[in-house]
Motif scaffolding. Structure first.
Motif: not given
Lengths: 172, 100
Positions: A44-47, A128, A38, A122, A50, A124-125, A4, A41-42
């Motif tokens: 790392l954000l589980d996206a 997506i 960036l 965050f 994107v 833990t979900t 990060f 980073l996406y």
């Protein structure tokens, strides 16, 4: 965690250099580096969707469009000419006021965000999936999605009309 | 482990850098690039909030923001080309025909 801070440092540093560069071509290339960070980073954000779209659409399409226009106009020495620096020498206060305003905005945002002080990690979900995004896009967001296509058509026609070379006689 | 706040702080810093670019620079292309930095900072906020809330809405809105950014870049660069053709300059202070 260290990833990060690595990506954040690259994004902030490259963005600052975009602002600091005199030559627009270097600015565009540095902005591509910022977009790559960036994209990390996406991830790392589980996206991942994107992240890939960021690379393909932003770094691949929009930035190439910018690069194309910079090279088409061939105005690399614009800022060092009489137009750019001369103005700033005559009105240095305007530039200083803008820089002060931007620093004030940064200070206010950082102060507001540190005042919240919710440093919980965050939840833990489940990640997506691209299938979920696609299904939502064509059910709940079907109308905005179709409006987007009209927007792109209008932008395309508008860009062609505005950038069109006027005929020599002046009549269309 | 970086939290939501860390991502929001990074987003705020990037947005401020974009704002500084719009204020400070005197080159139309760099100003458009600064607007792209601001749009990306907001995208990062959307994805971080979507991660926090655990639904797909954040990522879907990023999709729409990217589309608007592409349209904005196309029209903005067309305007820049048309202006450059008239004045042979990229300095926004050269375009004062509407100034009283």
């Amino acid at each position: 965690m260290t990833l990060f801070y690595l990506f954040a440092a690259i994004a902030v540093g490259a963005s600052l250099l975009v602002i600091a560069q005199r030559n627009p071509i270097y600015s565009v290339l540095l902005l591509i580096a910022s977009f790559g960070a960036l994209s990390g980073l996406y991830v790392l954000l589980d996206a991942p969707f994107v992240a890939v779209t960021q690379i393909i659409v932003y770094a691949g399409a929009i930035m190439v469009l910018f690069l194309f226009v910079v090279m088409l106009l061939n105005a690399a020495q614009e800022e060092t000419g009489s137009g750019g620096r001369g103005h700033l020498k005559r009105h240095p206060g305007a530039m200083r006021l803008g820089a002060v305003l931007a620093v004030a905005l940064a200070a206010e945002l950082v102060w507001a965000l540190t005042a919240i002080n919710t440093s919980t990690s965050f939840p833990t979900t489940q990640m997506i999936s691209v299938a979920t995004i696609g299904r939502r896009l064509f059910t709940d967001y079907a109308f905005p999605f179709e409006v987007t296509s009209v927007l792109i058509l209008v932008a395309m026609v508008g860009a062609v009309v505005m950038a069109k070379q006027e005929p020599a006689g002046g009549k269309r | 482990v970086p939290s939501l706040n860390d991502y929001l702080l990074l987003s705020a810093i990037l947005f401020s850098i974009g704002t500084a670019g719009v204020f400070v620079r005197r080159n139309l292309i760099t100003i458009l690039l600064s607007v792209e930095i601001m749009l990306n900072a907001v995208n990062l906020s959307f994805v971080a909030f979507g991660r926090q809330l655990g639904n797909a809405d954040g990522q879907i809105i990023v999709f729409f923001v990217m589309t608007v950014a592409a349209a904005e870049a196309a029209v903005g660069l067309a305007i820049v080309i048309a202006l450059f053709r008239h004045r042979e300059s990229l300095n926004p202070d050269a375009f004062t025909a509407l100034k009283w």
